[in-house]
Design an enzyme around this catalytic site. Structure first.
Site, PDB file in Angstrom:
ATOM      1  N   ILE A  35      24.398  19.886  37.937  1.00 40.29           N
ATOM      2  CA  ILE A  35      25.783  20.008  38.401  1.00 40.29           C
ATOM      3  C   ILE A  35      26.492  18.657  38.315  1.00 40.29           C
ATOM      4  CG2 ILE A  35      27.207  20.473  40.442  1.00 40.29           C
ATOM      5  CD1 ILE A  35      25.012  22.510  41.331  1.00 40.29           C
ATOM      6  N   TYR A 167      15.397  22.180  53.980  1.00 43.32           N
ATOM      7  CA  TYR A 167      16.569  22.045  53.089  1.00 43.32           C
ATOM      8  C   TYR A 167      17.812  22.579  53.811  1.00 43.32           C
ATOM      9  CZ  TYR A 167      19.327  22.800  48.746  1.00 43.32           C
ATOM     10  OH  TYR A 167      20.294  22.804  47.762  1.00 43.32           O
ATOM     11  N   LYS A 171      21.175  20.502  54.716  1.00 43.79           N
ATOM     12  CA  LYS A 171      22.489  20.900  54.182  1.00 43.79           C
ATOM     13  C   LYS A 171      23.444  21.276  55.323  1.00 43.79           C
ATOM     14  CE  LYS A 171      21.810  20.384  49.667  1.00 43.79           C
ATOM     15  NZ  LYS A 171      22.497  19.315  48.923  1.00 43.79           N
TER      16      LYS A 171
HETATM   17  P1  NDP Z   1      19.098  19.192  39.463  1.00 44.55           P
HETATM   18  O1  NDP Z   1      17.699  19.212  39.935  1.00 44.55           O
HETATM   19  O2  NDP Z   1      19.471  19.842  38.189  1.00 44.55           O
HETATM   20  O3  NDP Z   1      19.650  17.674  39.438  1.00 44.55           O
HETATM   21  C1  NDP Z   1      19.483  16.875  40.564  1.00 44.55           C
HETATM   22  C2  NDP Z   1      20.183  15.569  40.310  1.00 44.55           C
HETATM   23  O4  NDP Z   1      20.023  14.735  41.474  1.00 44.55           O
HETATM   24  C3  NDP Z   1      19.595  14.834  39.140  1.00 44.55           C
HETATM   25  O5  NDP Z   1      20.641  14.180  38.466  1.00 44.55           O
HETATM   26  C4  NDP Z   1      18.656  13.851  39.791  1.00 44.55           C
HETATM   27  O6  NDP Z   1      18.543  12.726  38.954  1.00 44.55           O
HETATM   28  C5  NDP Z   1      19.389  13.531  41.086  1.00 44.55           C
HETATM   29  N1  NDP Z   1      18.486  13.107  42.154  1.00 44.55           N
HETATM   30  C6  NDP Z   1      17.558  13.864  42.795  1.00 44.55           C
HETATM   31  N2  NDP Z   1      16.902  13.128  43.688  1.00 44.55           N
HETATM   32  C7  NDP Z   1      17.428  11.877  43.611  1.00 44.55           C
HETATM   33  C8  NDP Z   1      17.172  10.656  44.267  1.00 44.55           C
HETATM   34  N3  NDP Z   1      16.221  10.566  45.225  1.00 44.55           N
HETATM   35  N4  NDP Z   1      17.900   9.569  43.948  1.00 44.55           N
HETATM   36  C9  NDP Z   1      18.858   9.644  42.993  1.00 44.55           C
HETATM   37  N5  NDP Z   1      19.160  10.772  42.338  1.00 44.55           N
HETATM   38  C10 NDP Z   1      18.443  11.877  42.635  1.00 44.55           C
HETATM   39  O7  NDP Z   1      19.915  19.816  40.682  1.00 44.55           O
HETATM   40  P2  NDP Z   1      21.331  20.533  40.722  1.00 44.55           P
HETATM   41  O8  NDP Z   1      22.239  19.973  39.724  1.00 44.55           O
HETATM   42  O9  NDP Z   1      21.093  21.975  40.771  1.00 44.55           O
HETATM   43  O10 NDP Z   1      21.777  20.109  42.214  1.00 44.55           O
HETATM   44  C11 NDP Z   1      22.802  19.165  42.460  1.00 44.55           C
HETATM   45  C12 NDP Z   1      23.198  19.318  43.921  1.00 44.55           C
HETATM   46  O11 NDP Z   1      23.668  20.646  44.137  1.00 44.55           O
HETATM   47  C13 NDP Z   1      22.059  19.087  44.908  1.00 44.55           C
HETATM   48  O12 NDP Z   1      22.551  18.422  46.046  1.00 44.55           O
HETATM   49  C14 NDP Z   1      21.645  20.499  45.284  1.00 44.55           C
HETATM   50  O13 NDP Z   1      21.042  20.553  46.549  1.00 44.55           O
HETATM   51  C15 NDP Z   1      22.972  21.202  45.241  1.00 44.55           C
HETATM   52  N6  NDP Z   1      22.890  22.640  45.068  1.00 44.55           N
HETATM   53  C16 NDP Z   1      22.295  23.195  43.955  1.00 44.55           C
HETATM   54  C17 NDP Z   1      22.216  24.560  43.840  1.00 44.55           C
HETATM   55  C18 NDP Z   1      21.553  25.235  42.692  1.00 44.55           C
HETATM   56  O14 NDP Z   1      21.305  26.454  42.791  1.00 44.55           O
HETATM   57  N7  NDP Z   1      21.276  24.572  41.574  1.00 44.55           N
HETATM   58  C19 NDP Z   1      22.794  25.463  44.866  1.00 44.55           C
HETATM   59  C20 NDP Z   1      23.410  24.754  45.969  1.00 44.55           C
HETATM   60  C21 NDP Z   1      23.444  23.417  46.043  1.00 44.55           C
HETATM   61  P3  NDP Z   1      17.164  11.949  38.700  1.00 44.55           P
HETATM   62  O15 NDP Z   1      16.078  12.968  38.725  1.00 44.55           O
HETATM   63  O16 NDP Z   1      17.362  11.244  37.409  1.00 44.55           O
HETATM   64  O17 NDP Z   1      17.103  10.985  39.831  1.00 44.55           O
END
Ligand code: NDP
Length: 270
Positions: A35, A167, A171
């Protein structure tokens, strides 16, 4: 209303509608994929100078090379010192006008085996990291009398789901943080909002499907159907649909919208 014959034209029209005055700067955490990458891309296309932040230099530099962001910083958002260094680097050429707290992660675990380590990890990445990033940029925004803070929470910030208690707690926490701060700074020109997607087509949901397959023996299609069944719209949310809400909340026109926890959930929270 804009009527367009092709998705590309309608996308361009949508972004034109959200075009920002030149010189605005945004920081998107977790902007290398999922996202966050689409939010970064659409903000960039709307004329914003976007810095993306994450743990993986390769995906971040790929995103910049593709033109989806202008700069990147490598940091784990759960490391407060690294996060502060990255935010200060991003601010070096100019203050951050728009903070998008998007980095997040979901781990599952049953109620009969609640683990403190898992709980701490969920709070750290989904709640404390957002708090730390807000703490770093908010004083400057208040001093300048303008700013936009948008956190990607989740429908798990508005309702409970089985097997993801930690989680959900994190949230819900980030939604509470958003609502309280928004009221406190309501007259300042800074708005603070949360966007709450339902299941969205990213690696995160792909991981959930893998977990369901491994734990239940169902096929991936059956696992996907299980997730989709809970969504009245009958499909997963698209990252573009979350980004669209973020672009609106980031716009000057949304100055009166603050303290919102906006579901992008196809009718699930209705
Ligand atoms: P992805 O797993 O596709 O991407 C997660 C992103 O967060 C990556 O860019 C990752 O980058 C980064 N990230 C994760 N942990 C860390 C960390 N400790 N430090 C820095 N960067 C971090 O997840 P989504 O795109 O699906 O999710 C994005 C947001 O949307 C999240 O907050 C999630 O909880 C929320 N969300 C998602 C839903 C879904 O169904 N997909 C539904 C509702 C909410 P890298 O690994 O390079 O660090």
């Amino acid at each position: 209303m804009v009527v367009s014959s092709s998705p590309d034209q309608s996308q361009e029209a949508r972004l034109e509608h959200h075009r920002h005055p030149a010189g605005k700067r945004a920081l998107v955490t977790g902007g290398g994929r999922g996202i966050g990458r689409v939010i970064a891309r659409d903000l960039t296309r709307a004329g914003v100078h976007v810095t993306i932040l994450g743990r993986t230099a390769q995906s971040l530099s790929d995103a910049v090379a593709a033109g989806d962001a202008c700069a990147f910083a490598v940091a784990d958002v759960t490391d407060a010192t690294a996060l502060e260094a990255a935010v200060r680097t991003a601010e070096a050429a100019g203050p951050i006008d728009i903070l998008v707290n998007n980095a997040g992660h979901a781990e599952t675990g049953p109620a009969k085996r609640l683990e403190r380590g898992l709980f701490d990890r969920m709070i750290a990445v989904n709640l404390t990291a957002a708090f730390e990033a807000i703490r770093l940029v908010l004083p400057g925004m208040l001093a300048r009398g303008r700013g936009r803070i948008i956190t990607i929470a989740s429908t798990a910030g508005l309702t409970g789901y089985p097997y993801v208690a930690a989680y959900c707690a994190a949230k819900h926490g980030v939604v509470g943080l958003t609502r309280a701060l928004a009221k406190e700074v309501a007259t300042s020109g800074v708005t603070i909002n949360a966007v709450c997607p339902g299941f969205t087509e990213t690696d995160l949901v792909a991981g959930s499907i893998e977990t369901i397959v491994a734990k239940t023996g169902r096929t991936p299609d059956a696992a996907l159907a299980d997730l989709t069944r809970s969504m009245p719209i009958g499909r997963l949310i698209r990252p573009e649909e979350v980004a669209h809400a973020v672009l609106w909340l980031a716009s000057d026109e949304a100055a009166a919208v603050t303290g919102l926890a906006l579901p992008i959930a196809g009718g699930e929270i209705a």
